[in-house]
Design an enzyme around this catalytic site. Sequence first.
Site, PDB file in Angstrom:
ATOM      1  N   TYR A 150      -2.443   2.810  -4.784  1.00  0.00           N
ATOM      2  CA  TYR A 150      -3.138   1.719  -5.488  1.00  0.00           C
ATOM      3  C   TYR A 150      -3.546   0.627  -4.494  1.00  0.00           C
ATOM      4  O   TYR A 150      -4.698   0.180  -4.472  1.00  0.00           O
ATOM      5  CB  TYR A 150      -2.218   1.145  -6.571  1.00  0.00           C
ATOM      6  CG  TYR A 150      -2.779  -0.050  -7.299  1.00  0.00           C
ATOM      7  CD1 TYR A 150      -3.742   0.110  -8.294  1.00  0.00           C
ATOM      8  CD2 TYR A 150      -2.341  -1.347  -7.012  1.00  0.00           C
ATOM      9  CE1 TYR A 150      -4.260  -0.986  -8.977  1.00  0.00           C
ATOM     10  CE2 TYR A 150      -2.845  -2.442  -7.691  1.00  0.00           C
ATOM     11  CZ  TYR A 150      -3.803  -2.266  -8.674  1.00  0.00           C
ATOM     12  OH  TYR A 150      -4.308  -3.353  -9.352  1.00  0.00           O
ATOM     13  N   LYS A 154      -7.237  -0.878  -3.339  1.00  0.00           N
ATOM     14  CA  LYS A 154      -7.636  -2.277  -3.539  1.00  0.00           C
ATOM     15  C   LYS A 154      -8.038  -2.924  -2.203  1.00  0.00           C
ATOM     16  O   LYS A 154      -8.911  -3.793  -2.164  1.00  0.00           O
ATOM     17  CB  LYS A 154      -6.507  -3.063  -4.221  1.00  0.00           C
ATOM     18  CG  LYS A 154      -6.302  -2.657  -5.684  1.00  0.00           C
ATOM     19  CD  LYS A 154      -7.549  -2.896  -6.514  1.00  0.00           C
ATOM     20  CE  LYS A 154      -7.352  -2.643  -7.991  1.00  0.00           C
ATOM     21  NZ  LYS A 154      -8.594  -2.814  -8.770  1.00  0.00           N
TER      22      LYS A 154
END
Length: 247
Positions: A150, A154
Amino acid sequence: MGKYSEKNVVITGGSNGIGFAMAKLLVDGGARVMITGRSQTALDTARARLGENVVAVRGDVAALSDLEALAERVTGEFATLEALFVNAGIARTMPLESTTEQFYDEMFDINVKGAYFTVQKLAPLLSPGAGVVLTTSTANVVGIPTTSVYSAGKAALRSMARSLAGELLPRGIRVNAISPGPVDTGILGNGMTEEEAEQFKAQQIAGNPMRRLGTPDEIARAAAFLAFDATFTTGAEFVADGGATQL
Ligand code: NAD
């Protein structure tokens, strides 16, 4: 006349959480907003709550054909596009040793590829002076165990804000990133039991200088500032995290 009258806006992932708060803020200010999401039920509920200045379009940002259909819909509904909020995303955690190729690909397909091609497909429709805002996360600068996939995605978005800002500047379009800390939406406890989710939230609150989570509305206001008011700002990241990554 509201602050956002005569502004046409697209918000991916606008059916829930932060995207929904962005849609509410802008519609309340007079904008016409197109929201997207994967769940028709969530989109219908959002549309009913937001009123007639909202168009809800179901689509998966990871599917380029859906993004092309979205661009066609924008062309049909709006003469111009003044802001694009690239906000759709999923958050799941997984330790290094359990991460599968399928998990990795799904996270990157939605959070990274989806964001990139959302900008590519909708950029031709943006008018001079328009603002693009990518929703990244403070996870892009801290090393939290189990969030490697994740967080890397990002961080890619944070980087894209810089390069795409350079590419779109000749057309007078600004591209910035909004970087929320933990915000109380459904995404926070994703994949956890209710008890685990409560424990996770309590930890986040205890570790935050403001001793609380952020609200979707606080992120929406920061993102709207980047899209419409920050006219001398491009390629930048605005952190809204209660000071967690700063103090
Ligand atoms: P949420 O789960 O409440 O909303 C996510 C939205 O994205 C929904 O509308 C959902 O339908 C949409 N979506 C998910 N996958 C999609 C796909 N493949 N195609 C189209 N739409 C899709 O979550 P949220 O907290 O509002 O998150 C919004 C964004 O903010 C995400 O990018 C998330 O990573 C980021 N973020 C959230 C937090 C937080 O603590 N809530 C913190 C930092 C960053």
